[in-house]
Design a protein around this motif. Structure first.
Motif, PDB file in Angstrom:
ATOM      1  N   PHE A  17       0.997  -1.262   0.029  1.00 55.05           N
ATOM      2  CA  PHE A  17       0.347   0.083   0.208  1.00 55.05           C
ATOM      3  C   PHE A  17       0.653   1.344   0.340  1.00 55.05           C
ATOM      4  O   PHE A  17       0.393   2.174   0.041  1.00 55.05           O
ATOM      5  CB  PHE A  17      -0.382  -0.055   0.847  1.00 55.05           C
ATOM      6  N   LYS A  18       2.486   1.240  -0.348  1.00 53.59           N
ATOM      7  CA  LYS A  18       2.963   2.750  -0.188  1.00 53.59           C
ATOM      8  C   LYS A  18       2.588   3.339  -1.029  1.00 53.59           C
ATOM      9  O   LYS A  18       2.675   4.440  -0.846  1.00 53.59           O
ATOM     10  CB  LYS A  18       4.064   1.771  -1.382  1.00 53.59           C
ATOM     11  N   LYS A  19       2.610   3.269  -2.369  1.00 53.40           N
ATOM     12  CA  LYS A  19       1.729   4.470  -3.500  1.00 53.40           C
ATOM     13  C   LYS A  19       0.946   5.019  -3.166  1.00 53.40           C
ATOM     14  O   LYS A  19       0.601   6.686  -2.967  1.00 53.40           O
ATOM     15  CB  LYS A  19       1.480   3.680  -4.933  1.00 53.40           C
ATOM     16  N   TYR A  20      -0.677   4.337  -1.690  1.00 54.96           N
ATOM     17  CA  TYR A  20      -1.187   5.131  -1.229  1.00 54.96           C
ATOM     18  C   TYR A  20      -1.230   6.029  -0.544  1.00 54.96           C
ATOM     19  O   TYR A  20      -1.330   6.977  -0.082  1.00 54.96           O
ATOM     20  CB  TYR A  20      -2.804   4.078  -1.143  1.00 54.96           C
ATOM     21  N   LEU A  21      -0.377   5.143   0.718  1.00 57.62           N
ATOM     22  CA  LEU A  21       0.474   6.023   1.828  1.00 57.62           C
ATOM     23  C   LEU A  21       0.981   6.935   1.161  1.00 57.62           C
ATOM     24  O   LEU A  21       0.931   8.067   2.422  1.00 57.62           O
ATOM     25  CB  LEU A  21       1.221   4.767   2.310  1.00 57.62           C
ATOM     26  N   ASP A  22       2.236   6.998   0.313  1.00 59.88           N
ATOM     27  CA  ASP A  22       2.689   8.297   0.096  1.00 59.88           C
ATOM     28  C   ASP A  22       1.372   9.726  -0.086  1.00 59.88           C
ATOM     29  O   ASP A  22       1.918  10.486  -0.398  1.00 59.88           O
ATOM     30  CB  ASP A  22       2.857   7.891  -1.327  1.00 59.88           C
ATOM     31  N   VAL A  23       0.517   9.303  -1.101  1.00 51.70           N
ATOM     32  CA  VAL A  23      -0.965   9.871  -1.461  1.00 51.70           C
ATOM     33  C   VAL A  23      -0.717  10.533  -0.172  1.00 51.70           C
ATOM     34  O   VAL A  23      -1.272  11.855   0.283  1.00 51.70           O
ATOM     35  CB  VAL A  23      -1.419   9.599  -2.080  1.00 51.70           C
ATOM     36  N   LEU A  24      -1.109   9.592   1.225  1.00 53.01           N
ATOM     37  CA  LEU A  24      -1.621   9.940   2.278  1.00 53.01           C
ATOM     38  C   LEU A  24      -0.877  11.344   2.596  1.00 53.01           C
ATOM     39  O   LEU A  24      -0.925  12.096   3.147  1.00 53.01           O
ATOM     40  CB  LEU A  24      -2.506   8.892   3.500  1.00 53.01           C
ATOM     41  N   GLU A  25       0.597  11.177   3.200  1.00 50.91           N
ATOM     42  CA  GLU A  25       2.051  11.505   3.205  1.00 50.91           C
ATOM     43  C   GLU A  25       1.771  12.975   2.351  1.00 50.91           C
ATOM     44  O   GLU A  25       1.520  13.908   3.418  1.00 50.91           O
ATOM     45  CB  GLU A  25       3.027  10.951   3.084  1.00 50.91           C
ATOM     46  N   HIS A  26       1.288  13.002   1.228  1.00 48.27           N
ATOM     47  CA  HIS A  26       1.546  14.342   0.701  1.00 48.27           C
ATOM     48  C   HIS A  26       0.129  14.796   1.074  1.00 48.27           C
ATOM     49  O   HIS A  26      -0.101  16.377   1.602  1.00 48.27           O
ATOM     50  CB  HIS A  26       1.110  13.938  -1.258  1.00 48.27           C
ATOM     51  N   ILE A  27      -0.904  14.796   1.362  1.00 47.19           N
ATOM     52  CA  ILE A  27      -2.547  15.554   1.823  1.00 47.19           C
ATOM     53  C   ILE A  27      -1.668  15.958   3.806  1.00 47.19           C
ATOM     54  O   ILE A  27      -2.263  16.878   3.086  1.00 47.19           O
ATOM     55  CB  ILE A  27      -3.182  14.335   2.418  1.00 47.19           C
ATOM     56  N   ARG A  28      -1.361  15.243   3.896  1.00 46.25           N
ATOM     57  CA  ARG A  28      -0.838  15.135   5.733  1.00 46.25           C
ATOM     58  C   ARG A  28       0.179  16.528   5.381  1.00 46.25           C
ATOM     59  O   ARG A  28      -0.002  16.902   6.058  1.00 46.25           O
ATOM     60  CB  ARG A  28       0.373  14.208   6.122  1.00 46.25           C
ATOM     61  N   TYR A  29       0.549  16.740   4.526  1.00 46.79           N
ATOM     62  CA  TYR A  29       1.881  17.983   4.386  1.00 46.79           C
ATOM     63  C   TYR A  29       1.982  19.291   3.977  1.00 46.79           C
ATOM     64  O   TYR A  29       2.198  20.154   3.712  1.00 46.79           O
ATOM     65  CB  TYR A  29       3.255  17.465   4.087  1.00 46.79           C
ATOM     66  N   ASN A  30       0.477  18.392   2.885  1.00 45.89           N
ATOM     67  CA  ASN A  30       0.736  19.731   1.206  1.00 45.89           C
ATOM     68  C   ASN A  30      -1.249  20.181   1.591  1.00 45.89           C
ATOM     69  O   ASN A  30      -1.195  21.528   1.242  1.00 45.89           O
ATOM     70  CB  ASN A  30       0.782  19.967   0.051  1.00 45.89           C
ATOM     71  N   ASP A  31      -1.927  19.865   2.180  1.00 40.95           N
ATOM     72  CA  ASP A  31      -3.539  19.498   1.867  1.00 40.95           C
ATOM     73  C   ASP A  31      -3.501  21.368   2.418  1.00 40.95           C
ATOM     74  O   ASP A  31      -2.985  20.977   4.123  1.00 40.95           O
ATOM     75  CB  ASP A  31      -4.057  18.600   2.487  1.00 40.95           C
TER      76      ASP A  31
END
Length: 770
Positions: A17-31
């Motif tokens: 689920f790495k690529k989906y977790l990376d999406v969540l990381e992006h939301i966490r720091y950029n949204d």
């Protein structure tokens, strides 16, 4: 577990689920939206202690162990509000391993039963492997490949009806990387692979098994396309005759069940015999088709009522739909009695006449014991494949006729139109019996008491010309090889010696196997040697000579073929022109009286005609028919000679033809020989005619070395003065028309083995001035 697929593939597969977790990381720091940031942070924190979800795993039991966590993690991708509508799940790419289902998907799988295992439809192991390789090309090598392979799941519902679902795949959360064992082909090799999609071994060579890593998961969405798939299946499953496999398609009724969504359904079909005004069953499908109503029409109606019914159908061809037999209006006069329906537990049905150009082709019926199974809406669905049914029935009739012709071709040969009726009668009996799985022995085909006509336009001295041109070709080839080997180094001396031996043999003491031995020398030694010279560093002049030499080779024989090809081309042209003229003229000859006609092309064209009342027993036959056809034959050969003279000068090799007619008064019988697939004279007495024909080919004028045939002349061979008088009359007519000259020769033919007393007339053609 190194491979999650049942089939072999180029992948080592890891659920990640790495690529989906990376999406969540992006939301966490950029949204910019705080609630989304908090949501993403919460999910990431919940998965922090489960490194396998990011790094990847192959143990599928972890999917069940972390089921709740995965559902929470993928909640954005599987909205709760759509779970009863969408058919959706997470999946290992292209595998039968699915998880995190929507509620509707769960219900579908539950209805399918505990033992049901979901699998992709109609993809072979080799196709699967190549498709996986194409994913590598698309993802890793960034090749613009548009996949055209649609994927389907076939899942039965509660009633046992097979439902078909088309799969759409979102692979945003997958990544493909090479292992240390992976091969990285160049762009040229990749293009070459895409040109050879069917070469499984080639793909596996460049993408070995498990040499790439596939990590991630996919989102699959299913769309119910049962009607569309069933409609597609019907296109290839309607009534047909497969000559290689005379078995019916057993899925036909099941496909109709899927298409109409009726769990208990019977399908019936009968073709309409217009000539006899009756319905015919299809023997090959008899075990599968259930004709409740149509059987009643065949068995219960008397002939007058049946014909009246079919006449009415031709004028009023509307389908009849009865949703519930119990509610049927008594005034509807489809059948004299509906007891047949109740006796067969038919509570709902459709009867559909199949029409083409206002004529009845066939009648279909659909019946079901379940009331309400058929109605106007179901009838409306039939409109989508009406053209398909028409096409299928047309194909059936075409295949029937084609197979009858094929039986004739296989069991007999290419049969002339004048006698095909007798073969067709036998073939139809054979075909009908085979459909009913019965044995039928084909009867002998013979015609008795026929008058034969024989003629030939022979290419003169073709064997001698072919021999001389063969010598020219082989001598030229030896000359070319001598030039090449003279330019090469000392390792070609043995070839020069061998060529010298063959050249001497060809021009002085040629043997029966000289050409064959020369071929072996070329194939086994000389040509491999020269090919080797092309592959190594060799002088440019020598390479050019070798390439030029190979361009003159006739590949099937390894020999030069230029001069002989010119001869063969010339003979082919002469044969084709003369045969076409003969065939065209035959159309008028058949109008005189139908007769059996055959012709053969070798070094020239010869033809046989057999005339008699047994060929066309329904027509009036007299002796005048033979006289008319004999005159037609003589006129036609004259036309063929004149045509030959008009194109003779354009031939690559100059040729001459000599024409001959043999007149025979005795009646003969012909019989079709199954072993040779052709007609031949029947019986020892009749074979005398064939013996004479064969020995006339090289016959001489009596007490002379002169052949009875000569270029520019027509020779007519006969036995008695009666025939002489007859043909002198024909010749006179043609002389008056300027076709033949006034130089008739009266000849005696030398005594042949067992044959004496033959006479001949010989007269020159009036040839056009040069």
């Amino acid at each position: 577990m190194a491979n999650l697929y049942k089939k072999d593939s180029p992948f080592q597969v890891y659920i990640s689920f790495k690529k989906y977790l990376d999406v969540l990381e992006h939301i966490r720091y950029n949204d910019r939206l705080e609630y989304r940031v908090n949501y993403a942070e919460s999910l990431l924190e919940s998965t922090r202690n489960f490194k396998d979800l990011r790094e990847g795993f192959q143990d599928t039991t972890l999917l069940e162990k972390h089921e709740d966590l995965i559902r929470l993690l993928l909640a954005d991708l599987f909205p709760t509000g759509l779970t009863r509508n969408e058919i959706k799940a997470a999946s290992i790419p292209l595998s039968n391993i699915t998880f995190n289902y929507t509620e509707r998907f769960k219900d579908i799988l539950k209805d399918a039963g505990k033992d049901f295992e979901i699998e992709l439809r109609n993809i072979s192991d080799n196709e699967f492997y190549v498709f996986c390789c194409c994913l590598i090309l698309q993802s890793y090598f960034k090749k613009d490949i548009k996949s055209t392979i649609p994927f389907y799941y076939d899942i039965p519902n509660k009633q046992g009806i097979m439902k078909h679902y088309k799969i759409t795949v979102n692979s945003d959360f997958t990544e493909i990387t090479p292992t240390e064992d992976a091969k990285i082909p160049s762009d040229d090799f990749l293009d070459m692979l895409l040109e050879n999609l069917d070469d499984f071994k080639l793909w596996k060579k460049y993408f070995p098994s498990q040499s790439w890593i596939l990590k991630g998961f996919t989102i699959i969405s299913l769309v119910d396309c049962t009607s569309e798939v069933a409609l597609s299946d019907l296109k290839s499953s309607m009534i047909e005759i497969d000559p290689e496999n005379m078995n019916p398609n057993e899925n036909l009724t099941e496909i109709f069940k899927s298409y109409f969504d009726v769990p208990e359904l019977s399908f019936g079909l009968m073709t309409f015999n217009k000539k006899e005004q009756k319905l015919d069953k299809l023997p090959i499908y008899e075990s599968l088709l259930t004709n409740h109503i149509l059987d009643f029409w065949i068995n219960a109606f008397d002939e007058d009522t049946r014909k009246s019914t079919f006449n009415n159908l031709n004028h009023n061809s509307k389908p009849v739909v009865v949703s519930n037999v119990n509610n049927l209006d008594e005034n509807v006069k489809l059948l004299p009695s509906f007891s047949i329906l109740k006796d067969n537990n038919v509570n709902s049905f459709m009867v559909i006449p199949i029409m083409k150009d206002g004529e009845l082709l066939a009648i279909m019926e659909f019946t079901s014991p379940i009331a309400g199974s058929f109605n106007g809406l179901k009838l409306k669905k039939l409109e989508f494949f009406t053209d398909m049914v028409l096409f299928s029935l047309n194909r059936f009739y075409f295949e029937k006729n084609y197979q009858i012709e094929a039986i004739i071709q296989r069991e007999y040969t290419t049969i002339h139109d004048s006698v095909v009726w007798k073969f067709r009668n036998e073939a139809e009996k054979y075909f009908t019996a085979s459909l009913g799985r019965k044995i039928y022995t084909l009867k002998q085909i013979a015609f008795k008491n026929l008058t034969p006509l024989f003629g030939v336009s022979d290419i003169r001295s073709s064997s001698e010309k072919r021999y001389n041109l063969m010598l020219q070709d082989l001598n030229q080839q030896i000359e070319w090889l001598n030039e090449i080997f003279t330019l090469t180094n000392s390792d070609s001396e043995k070839f020069l010696l061998a060529l010298d031996v063959f050249e001497n043999e060809l021009n002085n003491e040629i043997k029966a196997d000289t050409e064959q031995r020369f071929q072996r020398l070329l194939r086994d030694e000389i040509h491999p040697f020269l090919q080797g010279k092309l592959e190594i560093k060799t002088a440019r002049e020598i390479k050019a000579k070798i390439k030029d030499y190979f361009s003159h080779i006739f590949a099937p024989t390894d020999l030069f073929y230029h001069h002989r090809k010119n001869l063969d081309d010339s003979i082919t042209l002469v044969n084709r022109k003369l045969a076409d003229m003969l065939d065209e003229s035959q159309i008028k000859a058949q109008e005189i009286f139908p007769h059996y006609y055959e012709r053969f092309k070798s070094d020239g064209v010869e033809h046989n005609l057999y005339i008699g009342p047994s060929i066309a027993p329904e027509l009036h036959y007299t002796s005048k028919v033979v006289h008319k056809l004999r005159y037609w034959q003589l006129k036609t050969i004259c036309k063929m000679e004149l045509e030959f003279q008009s194109f003779k000068k354009y031939l690559p090799v100059q040729l001459d033809i000599a024409s001959l007619i043999f007149v025979y008064n005795e009646k003969i019988d012909i019989r079709f020989r199954m072993d040779e697939k052709r007609f031949d004279v029947d019986g020892a007495y009749n074979s005398y005619y064939e013996i004479i024909k064969k020995r006339l080919d090289k016959a001489h004028v009596k007490d002379s070395s002169e052949r009875i045939t000569a270029p520019g002349k027509i020779t007519i061979v006969y036995f008695g003065m009666e025939n002489q008088k007859e043909y002198l009359d024909y010749i006179s007519k043609l002389q008056k028309k300027g076709v033949l000259q006034n130089d008739i020769e009266f000849l005696k033919v030398e005594d042949l083995q067992g044959i004496t007393g033959l006479l001949a007339l010989r007269v020159s053609f009036t040839l056009p001035e040069k």
